[in-house]
Design a protein around this motif. Structure first.
Motif, short mmCIF file in Angstrom:
data_model
loop_
_atom_site.label_atom_id
_atom_site.label_comp_id
_atom_site.label_asym_id
_atom_site.label_seq_id
_atom_site.Cartn_x
_atom_site.Cartn_y
_atom_site.Cartn_z
N VAL A 1 11.86 2.20 -0.51
CA VAL A 1 12.63 2.16 -1.76
C VAL A 1 13.22 3.55 -2.03
N LEU A 2 12.42 4.59 -1.84
CA LEU A 2 12.91 5.95 -2.04
C LEU A 2 14.02 6.27 -1.06
N ILE A 3 13.88 5.83 0.18
CA ILE A 3 14.93 6.06 1.18
C ILE A 3 16.23 5.40 0.73
N TYR A 4 16.13 4.15 0.27
CA TYR A 4 17.32 3.43 -0.17
C TYR A 4 17.99 4.13 -1.35
N VAL A 5 17.19 4.53 -2.35
CA VAL A 5 17.74 5.16 -3.55
C VAL A 5 18.36 6.51 -3.21
N CYS A 6 17.70 7.28 -2.36
CA CYS A 6 18.27 8.58 -1.95
C CYS A 6 19.58 8.39 -1.20
N CYS A 7 19.66 7.39 -0.35
CA CYS A 7 20.91 7.11 0.37
C CYS A 7 22.02 6.71 -0.59
N ALA A 8 21.69 5.92 -1.61
CA ALA A 8 22.68 5.55 -2.61
C ALA A 8 23.20 6.79 -3.33
N CYS A 9 22.30 7.71 -3.64
CA CYS A 9 22.69 8.94 -4.31
C CYS A 9 23.60 9.78 -3.42
N LEU A 10 23.24 9.93 -2.15
CA LEU A 10 24.05 10.70 -1.22
C LEU A 10 25.42 10.06 -1.01
N ARG A 11 25.44 8.73 -0.94
CA ARG A 11 26.70 8.03 -0.74
C ARG A 11 27.66 8.27 -1.91
N LEU A 12 27.12 8.22 -3.14
CA LEU A 12 27.95 8.44 -4.32
C LEU A 12 28.42 9.89 -4.41
N SER B 1 0.81 -1.23 0.00
CA SER B 1 0.00 0.00 0.00
C SER B 1 0.84 1.27 0.00
N GLY B 2 1.94 1.25 -0.70
CA GLY B 2 2.75 2.46 -0.85
C GLY B 2 3.83 2.64 0.19
N LEU B 3 3.68 2.00 1.37
CA LEU B 3 4.69 2.17 2.42
C LEU B 3 6.02 1.56 1.98
N GLY B 4 5.96 0.44 1.29
CA GLY B 4 7.19 -0.17 0.80
C GLY B 4 7.92 0.74 -0.16
N TRP B 5 7.17 1.49 -0.97
CA TRP B 5 7.80 2.40 -1.92
C TRP B 5 8.56 3.52 -1.20
N VAL B 6 8.06 3.92 -0.02
CA VAL B 6 8.76 4.94 0.77
C VAL B 6 10.17 4.44 1.12
N MET C 1 7.18 -6.07 5.15
CA MET C 1 7.62 -4.94 5.95
C MET C 1 9.03 -5.15 6.50
N LEU C 2 9.39 -6.41 6.76
CA LEU C 2 10.77 -6.69 7.14
C LEU C 2 11.72 -6.39 5.99
N VAL C 3 11.28 -6.71 4.78
CA VAL C 3 12.09 -6.42 3.59
C VAL C 3 12.25 -4.91 3.44
N ALA C 4 11.15 -4.17 3.63
CA ALA C 4 11.20 -2.71 3.53
C ALA C 4 12.16 -2.13 4.58
N LEU C 5 12.06 -2.64 5.81
CA LEU C 5 12.95 -2.17 6.87
C LEU C 5 14.40 -2.50 6.54
N TRP C 6 14.64 -3.67 5.94
CA TRP C 6 15.99 -4.05 5.55
C TRP C 6 16.55 -3.05 4.52
N LEU C 7 15.73 -2.64 3.57
CA LEU C 7 16.17 -1.64 2.59
C LEU C 7 16.60 -0.35 3.30
N GLY C 8 15.82 0.05 4.28
CA GLY C 8 16.18 1.26 5.03
C GLY C 8 17.49 1.11 5.78
N ILE C 9 17.72 -0.08 6.36
CA ILE C 9 18.97 -0.33 7.08
C ILE C 9 20.16 -0.27 6.13
N VAL C 10 20.02 -0.89 4.96
CA VAL C 10 21.11 -0.86 3.99
C VAL C 10 21.40 0.57 3.55
#
Length: 246
Positions: free
Chosen positions: A111-122, A104-109, A171-180
């Motif tokens: 995903v956005l966190i993960y992608v933004c972190c990748a961008c900031l890291r680079l 319901s869209g929460l997982g996409w949030v 939701m565990l998968v989503a949380l894992w993305l945030g941790i990474v």
């Protein structure tokens, strides 16, 4: 300086060998794009394989550039843009389609966190590319984007190896993305291949381990990737402990 590549005068033809590292980088970017095509087709195994292949190529282009004395600021920026696509956007979309599309869209949030972190890291890597430890040993600050992508794909590895069904716990998968994502922008010193030194007395064991790993690629590939992720996480935790002691 003597160790700097010669600049090609404007308007003159450039030797093909000087273009080779950038062509390799572009090939890696094409793999990342193609992986997304297979994600949308539901071919997750192929998509994962293409991202892993892009990670191998990511280490190859820099090596080629240094050996050919063809390093350049243009190549470094192109490499970062390719990394963002291959190890930020592509894994995020893959994990979303694999396990998070029903959240319901929460997982996409996440995903956005993960992608933004990748961008900031680079972006941080671009301005601190030559940072080194006080002892002169090169290291990364935070988890590099290729390693972050491989960690982000852990739910796929766990599911395909039949260790657990990650799709049953989105939701565990989503949380894992945030941790990474958090690990990528952290200040934890992490492993760099440039710091790898194998003592001569361990050479035989190193070769045996390499042969076992190669065999596992063709027999228990997904389980091997799970073990690689767990081993890397152990090194990250060790870096965290050393940082706190320091």
């Amino acid at each position: 300086m003597a160790d700097q590549p010669e600049r090609q005068p404007s308007g003159e033809p450039m030797p093909f060998l000087l273009l080779l590292p950038n062509l390799v980088t572009m090939a890696g970017m094409c793999l990342g794009l193609t992986s997304m095509r297979f994600v949308f087709a539901g071919r997750f195994e192929i998509a994962v394989a293409l991202i892993l292949l892009a990670a191998l190529i990511d280490g190859l282009d820099g090596l080629i550039a240094r050996r050919l004395r063809a390093t350049s600021s243009f190549g470094a920026e192109l490499d970062s843009l390719s990394d963002f696509l291959c190890f930020g956007v592509a894994p995020g979309i893959l994990i979303y389609q694999f396990a998070l599309s029903g959240t319901s869209g929460l997982g996409w949030v996440f995903v956005l966190i993960y992608v933004c972190c990748a961008c900031l890291r680079l972006a941080r890597f671009n301005v601190a590319r030559d940072d080194a430890t006080p002892g002169g040993v090169k290291h990364f600050t935070g988890v590099p984007s290729p390693a972050g992508a491989i960690l982000a794909l852990l739910p796929v590895f766990l599911t395909r190896s039949e260790v657990m069904d990650a799709t049953a716990a989105p939701m565990l998968v989503a949380l894992w993305l945030g941790i990474v994502g958090a690990l990528m922008i952290s200040r934890i010193p992490t492993f760099s291949p440039k710091a790898l030194r194998v003592p001569q007395r361990w050479t035989g064991w190193f070769l045996i381990g390499t042969a076992i790993a190669v065999g596992a690629i063709f027999t228990r590939f997904w389980l091997l990737m799970v073990l690689i992720d767990l081993a890397y996480l152990a090194m990250v935790l060790q870096g965290l402990v050393l940082r706190r002691r320091g």
